[in-house]
Design a protein around this motif. Structure first.
Motif, short mmCIF file in Angstrom:
data_model
loop_
_atom_site.label_atom_id
_atom_site.label_comp_id
_atom_site.label_asym_id
_atom_site.label_seq_id
_atom_site.Cartn_x
_atom_site.Cartn_y
_atom_site.Cartn_z
N ALA A 1 -2.52 12.59 2.01
CA ALA A 1 -3.42 11.57 2.55
C ALA A 1 -3.04 11.19 3.97
O ALA A 1 -3.90 10.94 4.82
CB ALA A 1 -3.41 10.33 1.65
N GLN A 2 -1.75 11.17 4.24
CA GLN A 2 -1.28 10.81 5.59
C GLN A 2 -1.72 11.83 6.63
O GLN A 2 -1.83 11.52 7.82
CB GLN A 2 0.24 10.71 5.60
CG GLN A 2 0.82 9.63 4.70
CD GLN A 2 2.32 9.81 4.52
OE1 GLN A 2 3.05 10.09 5.47
NE2 GLN A 2 2.79 9.66 3.29
N ALA A 3 -1.97 13.06 6.19
CA ALA A 3 -2.28 14.14 7.12
C ALA A 3 -3.76 14.20 7.49
O ALA A 3 -4.13 14.94 8.41
CB ALA A 3 -1.85 15.48 6.53
N LEU A 4 -4.61 13.44 6.79
CA LEU A 4 -6.04 13.51 7.02
C LEU A 4 -6.51 12.40 7.95
O LEU A 4 -5.99 11.28 7.91
CB LEU A 4 -6.78 13.41 5.68
CG LEU A 4 -6.59 14.58 4.73
CD1 LEU A 4 -7.19 14.28 3.36
CD2 LEU A 4 -7.21 15.86 5.31
N VAL B 1 3.91 2.09 2.42
CA VAL B 1 4.99 2.96 1.97
C VAL B 1 4.47 4.40 2.02
O VAL B 1 3.55 4.76 1.27
CB VAL B 1 5.46 2.61 0.55
CG1 VAL B 1 6.53 3.59 0.08
CG2 VAL B 1 5.96 1.17 0.49
N GLU B 2 5.02 5.22 2.91
CA GLU B 2 4.58 6.60 3.05
C GLU B 2 5.40 7.47 2.11
O GLU B 2 6.62 7.64 2.29
CB GLU B 2 4.73 7.05 4.50
CG GLU B 2 3.85 6.24 5.46
CD GLU B 2 3.92 6.76 6.88
OE1 GLU B 2 4.74 7.66 7.15
OE2 GLU B 2 3.13 6.27 7.73
N LEU B 3 4.74 8.01 1.11
CA LEU B 3 5.40 8.83 0.10
C LEU B 3 5.67 10.22 0.65
O LEU B 3 4.94 10.73 1.50
CB LEU B 3 4.54 8.91 -1.16
CG LEU B 3 4.15 7.56 -1.80
CD1 LEU B 3 3.21 7.79 -2.99
CD2 LEU B 3 5.39 6.79 -2.24
N SER B 4 6.71 10.84 0.13
CA SER B 4 7.08 12.18 0.61
C SER B 4 6.43 13.28 -0.21
O SER B 4 6.64 14.47 0.05
CB SER B 4 8.61 12.34 0.56
OG SER B 4 9.08 12.16 -0.77
N SER B 5 5.63 12.92 -1.21
CA SER B 5 4.94 13.90 -2.03
C SER B 5 3.54 13.38 -2.34
O SER B 5 3.12 12.33 -1.84
CB SER B 5 5.70 14.15 -3.34
OG SER B 5 5.57 13.03 -4.21
N MET C 1 0.84 -1.19 0.00
CA MET C 1 0.00 0.00 0.00
C MET C 1 0.88 1.25 0.00
O MET C 1 1.89 1.31 0.70
CB MET C 1 -0.92 0.01 1.23
CG MET C 1 -1.76 1.27 1.36
SD MET C 1 -2.73 1.35 2.88
CE MET C 1 -4.01 0.17 2.49
N LEU C 2 0.48 2.23 -0.77
CA LEU C 2 1.16 3.52 -0.84
C LEU C 2 0.27 4.59 -0.22
O LEU C 2 -0.96 4.50 -0.31
CB LEU C 2 1.48 3.89 -2.28
CG LEU C 2 2.17 2.85 -3.16
CD1 LEU C 2 2.28 3.35 -4.59
CD2 LEU C 2 3.54 2.50 -2.59
#
Length: 343
Positions: A7-10, A28-32, A1-2
């Protein structure tokens, strides 16, 4: 999962990531906010890798501007885009651009908060004498199967609960080839969500890879009806292959048996014949080489869509035979069911 940065902030995005972690899924937490993926040149391998990829993203404003979705509902509301199933007639094949990864939307609150602006504005149920009692309808399964994604997202449960609290003449609709309805049964839905089971005869199950068995879908539909939900059957795509009369007759009998004895059942039926475009055929041929699904020109005619494209549908004689059969058999076996449309 990406997961994209936004999205991580919500809150809903974080909830999805927590669900995934709890199920042992690597995130996998994307930086953008860009989802850039490289896939093999071989179409089959690229398809397989894309189908196994899920990205948690933020739906942009263009995705939150609702579009009409005739003949099903007034408006299409997307909770996600893409589907994990492997149907060799997939309706999304010619509709979605790029590799078929699944994108689920983290800004669910924002999506739902935009719906009241569309109340009473549609043309399918909002202004239809025959279906006005449904209120303004919002279809959640145009570009996805939300029940298939529910164990990871919780988005469908959240949407059902939101509609249940919305004191308005409105209805959420979704159709599914999956059967895990347990998370939905105890929700305060207020009768404002209609689940439809998308079904086809067992003889055609080979065209629906990765989905729940038809008997399981029908059993799930019964459980939803007993929980007070309005329900429906989406018989799609209707395939005029040899032996179709017996196959669909058995399916209709199975559906009648599964739904029998449900007091006051609110049942609708939608009938959708198999069709394809040249573009979707090319994509599906690359995804499912050697499929037994007939997409030749035999017993077909060309129909121009409202978007100016052409699709192959069954010819008039075949359509008449199919329609007569379904209207007769459904009237006999499921007299409580209301046929919403034939297409």
């Amino acid at each position: 999962m990406l997961a994209t940065r936004s999205a991580q902030a919500l809150p809903h995005g974080r909830s999805i990531l927590e669900r995934a972690a709890g199920q042992g899924i690597e995130v996998v937490e994307l930086s953008s906010d860009r989802v850039t993926l490289s896939f093999p040149d071989d179409p089959r391998r690229a398809y397989a890798e894309a189908k196994s990829t899920l990205a948690v993203v933020v739906a942009p404003p263009s995705k939150r501007r609702l579009q009409p979705i005739a003949p099903s509902a007034d408006w299409r509301v997307d909770l996600a885009e893409g589907c994990p199933a492997h149907c060799s007639y997939c309706y999304l094949a010619g509709s979605l651009k790029g590799p078929p990864i699944t994108r689920v939307y983290a800004n669910l609150e924002e999506i739902l908060d935009g719906l009241p602006a569309y109340l009473g504005q549609g043309t399918i149920t909002s202004r239809s004498a025959a279906r006005a009692h449904e209120g303004t309808t919002f279809e959640a399964s145009c570009y996805t199967d939300p029940l298939a994604l529910e164990p990871l997202t919780g988005s469908l449960s959240a949407a059902i609960a939101w509609f249940g609290q919305w004191d308005a003449a409105a209805q959420l609709r979704f159709t599914s080839k999956f059967a895990d309805v347990e998370p939905l049964l105890g929700l305060a839905h207020g009768g404002r969500t209609r689940m439809r089971a998308s079904v086809n005869p067992r003889a055609f199950a080979r065209f629906e890879g990765g989905t729940s068995r038809v008997a399981e879908r029908l059993a799930a539909l019964r459980r939803m009806a007993l929980a007070g939900y309005p329900v429906g059957l989406t018989i799609a795509p209707i395939i005029a292959a040899p032996g179709w009369e017996q196959a669909y007759g058995t399916l209709i009998d199975d559906a009648a048996a599964a739904l029998g004895g449900v007091a006051g059942i609110d049942l609708t039926i939608e009938l959708i014949t198999h069709r394809f475009t040249a573009g979707s055929k090319a994509v599906l041929d690359s995804w499912y080489p050697g499929s037994a699904l007939d997409m030749s020109g035999e017993k077909r005619s060309t129909k121009r869509t409202k978007f100016g494209t052409e699709k192959q549908v069954y010819d008039a004689e075949t359509m008449r035979a199919l329609r007569r059969f379904f209207e007769t058999r459904l009237g006999e076996a499921l007299p409580a069911g209301r046929i919403l449309y034939w297409t």
